[in-house]
Design an enzyme around this catalytic site. Structure first.
Site, PDB file in Angstrom:
ATOM      1  CB  CYS A  42      -1.011   0.129   1.163  1.00  0.00           C
ATOM      2  SG  CYS A  42       0.025   0.253   2.661  1.00  0.00           S
ATOM      3  CB  CYS A  45       4.257  -0.490   1.983  1.00  0.00           C
ATOM      4  SG  CYS A  45       2.901  -1.719   2.936  1.00  0.00           S
ATOM      5  CG  ASP A 446       8.918 -33.164  -2.021  1.00  0.00           C
ATOM      6  OD1 ASP A 446       9.362 -34.099  -1.576  1.00  0.00           O
ATOM      7  OD2 ASP A 446       9.581 -32.079  -1.788  1.00  0.00           O
ATOM      8  CG  ASP A 626      11.138 -28.029  -2.021  1.00  0.00           C
ATOM      9  OD1 ASP A 626      11.004 -29.285  -1.960  1.00  0.00           O
ATOM     10  OD2 ASP A 626      11.803 -27.484  -1.111  1.00  0.00           O
ATOM     11  CG  ASP A 630      10.540 -32.871  -5.439  1.00  0.00           C
ATOM     12  OD1 ASP A 630      10.385 -34.159  -5.330  1.00  0.00           O
ATOM     13  OD2 ASP A 630      10.433 -32.003  -4.735  1.00  0.00           O
TER      14      ASP A 630
END
Lengths: 727, 52
Positions: A42, A45, A446, A626, A630
């Protein structure tokens, strides 16, 4: 400070170091630092981070880009990215350094800008030509009409020549390869419209289609631009993820001095220092030092592996406890990490075989339109023996069937859908990922790093008491080993203060030892404290001669993991868990999240084989993983998702990247993908209905420029509005 | 009919000015951060004087 050490040419500066520092700050030695800020959202920020960064000494300018969620900072040479990251984190935001050199390439989006420019010119021209056309439609006659047509031609011709280029170029390359694509009928329609209109104008005819030609170009360019933007956002975010891993290594030179170099500069035989907490940059052999390596990303093992002189290490492993010196045996593209990443390229080629809905539509559509136009021409020529009328009718058929709506049907929907997914924290990388996601009926997870966070937590049980915890915490204070930090965190949560302890010393690869009242206490590996090795992740505490006490750890579930599994099963999908970890760990996790089908201790090949077997059974598999183990499975699956914390290779192999920590968007994305595909087919249906109504009009010779313009705009707007229902 | 001799060039020129303006904004990177620009309106940071 360096100022005091360096003799200065300016005596006043020696007297007033602040003045020299100020002078130095004005010197043109700027470095550009990029930070990724994934949590900003926003105006407050932006303002807080920009203000905070500008106040940081040495920073000259800071600009936050909310769309890309990144900040670019211009700062003096001596300001390091780490300092800025710390500063931003102190403000309460997450920040990561980005590799400036890999970002530069994407800073200016040339292709997008080019399309936008052509779109602007086409938009300008179509508005002006439309104004003139409205006068003609409302009854301008004779000389006035001819004048308006000539002015329209003067605007339309250069516009088409400039704005139509992307279509002409695509069509030409397709024709050269003896193929037909959507751009062939588009180009033909635009060119034919312009040519017949010029001819008509020259003969002072009644109808000229300049407005249709220009408006068509404009609508189609809008579709192209939407399509490009969707992918450009995804691509820049994906490149940002790559840039998160700054490829640097510490090389020990012949003179024994360590220097920070780019990983690309390393050669075989180099000695490289790998500090605790750092990722190993190359494959190699340990020469000096002992430590423990975290291999979870590569193999899915949660237990750290001991490594000492003579032991092989591979790129991508994380050094946990002690500094290591390794001799590189394979660098760059030869590393095992890269060899696995190459598997991905093979899979990408396989993905290209999936034809998207738009392509399938184009394959049916392009020949149909051409045949229809040719038939109209032949029919009218035979009926009237007048080439002019026949050609006019054929042009009208091509213009009115031209896939304005089709050109918008897919991009409008995918833009809306991927925009919505992006806001939920998912990034679509592959252009057909959304369509493939919609077909999924089986989901494979996984374990380590996907369903769990890959970050161990101490399990509270009655094996140890508060005194043990206090002692363990005291020892753990000095270490950055993840298990030590987990002990410390547990002690803090339980309100146990660390005990008083002396002579604390970390023995890399084994554990930590210290003394309490002359008695030695140790915290570390089972073998080091004479205890039995167990199956779970654990560490042992031994006080003097007493029996060792076990501290067991458990990997915490990723946020939303159980909900996601429940939601997927609720929606009727088959859910599996396949992991490289031990059977016990996998079984207990499967029970926790509610998965019945699971496989443990699998090697990467096993994972692929399982997924291929599922595919052979006719399932469309979504793989969520990840690790490097994999990667091949991610590539073999129908569609794949990997979290942003995954290794580079895994992210490259997957179609969709999950940006946040939370896993729950996965379930929602399947639903959204299905809705998006439904919208796309609806859009095709709208376009078809529109053609069924409009084509007979055109063939009958009733498609005046006014009718063409109305029909075209109506279908395009309907299709776009239908796509907006997704948002 | 003479009015056309004025109005058509005027409309073209005005449209052209808009087009040139648009091309300028594209070239000067003003569409790089649409979300940020939308949020920045809410900040009163540089209301009284422009950003140095």
């Amino acid at each position: 400070m360096t100022v005091a050490l360096r003799p200065s040419a300016c005596p006043a500066c020696t007297a007033a170091p602040a003045a020299e520092a100020a002078a130095e700050r004005d010197a043109p030695r700027d470095a550009q630092i990029f930070l990724s800020l994934p949590t900003i959202h926003c105006a407050a920020c932006i303002a807080r981070i920009e203000r905070g960064l500008s106040e940081h000494p040495g920073v000259r300018a800071a600009r936050v880009n909310l769309t890309r969620k990144r900040a670019s900072v211009t700062a003096a040479d001596d300001v390091s990215a780490a300092q800025l990251v710390a500063a931003v984190e102190a403000m309460g935001y997450e920040a990561h350094e980005l590799d400036a050199s890999s970002l530069r390439a994407t800073e200016t989006d040339r292709a997008g800008r080019d399309l936008l420019m052509r779109m602007a010119v086409a938009g300008f021209a179509s508005m002006n030509v439309m104004l003139l056309s409205v006068s003609v439609w409302s009854g301008a006659e004779d000389a006035t009409r001819d004048l308006f047509h000539w002015i329209s031609a003067a605007i339309a011709l250069p516009t088409i020549a400039f704005s139509g280029q992307p279509f002409f170029r695509n069509a030409w390359s397709a024709l050269k390869a003896k193929r037909l694509n959507m751009d062939v009928p588009i180009s033909l329609a635009i060119l034919l419209a312009v040519v017949t209109s010029l001819w008509e104008t020259a003969l002072s005819g009644e109808h000229a289609y300049f407005d249709a030609a220009v408006a068509l170009t404009f609508f189609l360019l809008a579709g192209r631009y939407l399509d490009h933007r969707t992918r450009a956002v995804a691509r820049s975010a994906a490149e940002e993820l790559t840039a998160l891993e700054v490829p640097r290594a510490w090389r020990i030179g012949a003179d024994g001095v360590e220097r920070e170099v780019d990983v690309a500069e390393l050669v075989e035989g180099d000695l490289i220092r790998v500090r605790p907490g750092a990722r190993c940059p190359v494959d190699g052999e340990v020469v000096e030092g002992t430590s423990e390596m975290d291999r979870s990303l590569l193999t899915g093992e949660t237990l750290p592996v001991f490594s000492g002189p003579g032991q092989p290490v591979s790129a991508g492993e994380i050094n946990l406890s002690g500094p290591l010196v390794i001799r590189a045996t394979a660098v760059g593209t030869d590393t095992s990490l890269h060899r696995l990443a190459d598997l991905v390229a093979v899979a990408e080629a396989g993905r290209a075989r999936y034809t998207s809905l738009a392509d399938r539509a184009a394959k049916l559509y392009a020949p149909g339109v051409h045949i229809l136009a040719a038939l109209a021409f032949a029919g009218w020529y035979l009926a009237t023996w007048d080439v002019r009328t026949a050609l006019n009718i054929a042009a009208a058929v091509l213009i009115i069937t031209c896939p304005c709506a089709l050109g918008l049907a897919v991009p409008a929907v995918t833009t809306a859908a991927s925009g919505r997914l992006f806001r939920q924290g998912m990034l679509i990388k592959h252009e057909t990922a959304l369509e493939r996601l919609a077909e999924v009926d089986c989901v494979v997870f996984d374990k380590t790093g996907t369903l769990t966070e890959g970050d161990p937590r101490l399990v509270a049980n009655d094996e140890f008491d508060a005194d043990d915890l206090a002692r363990a915490a005291a020892l753990a204070e000095g270490s950055s080993h993840p298990l030590a930090r987990a002990v410390l965190r547990a002690a803090r949560d339980a309100g146990v203060a660390p005990a008083k302890i002396e002579n604390v010393e970390e023995v890399p690869g084994y554990g930590i030892r210290g003394q309490i009242g002359g008695e030695e206490i140790r915290l570390g590996r089972a073998a080091w404290v004479d205890a039995e090795t167990g199956a779970s992740t654990e560490t042992w505490l031994r006080v003097g001669r007493r029996d060792a006490v076990r501290f067991a750890f458990e990997d915490r579930l990723r946020e939303g993991a159980s909900d996601t599994v429940a939601a997927l099963r609720g929606a009727g999908h088959r859910v599996l868990l396949i992991s490289g970890d031990t059977e016990r760990a996998v079984a207990s996790l499967a029970a926790r999240v509610g998965i019945d089908e699971w496989l443990a201790e699998t090697r990467p090949e096993d994972k692929v084989a399982r997924i291929e077997a599922l595919t052979a059974e006719g399932a469309h598999v979504l793989m969520v993983g990840d690790g490097l183990n994999d990667t091949a499975a991610l590539a073999a699956a129908h569609v794949s998702i990997s979290p942003a914390s995954a290794l580079d290779a895994a992210r490259a192999a997957s179609d969709i990247v999950l940006l946040g920590r939370n896993l729950s968007p996965v379930a929602g994305s399947l639903d959204l993908a299905r809705k998006a595909t439904r919208r796309i087919t609806e859009n095709f249906r709208i376009a078809t209905i529109y053609n069924i109504v409009a084509v007979p009009l055109a063939v009958a010779g009733l498609a005046t420029p006014l009718v063409a313009a109305l029909a075209m705009s109506t279908s395009s707007i309907t299709v776009s509005l239908n796509a907006l229902r997704l948002r | 009919m003479n009015i056309l001799a004025y109005l058509i060039p005027i409309s073209l020129v005005l449209g052209g000015v808009g087009l040139v303006g648009f091309i300028y904004t594209v070239r000067s990177n003003q569409y790089d951060d649409p979300e940020g620009d939308a949020e920045r309106i809410l900040s009163d940071e540089w209301d009284d004087h422009p950003k140095p």
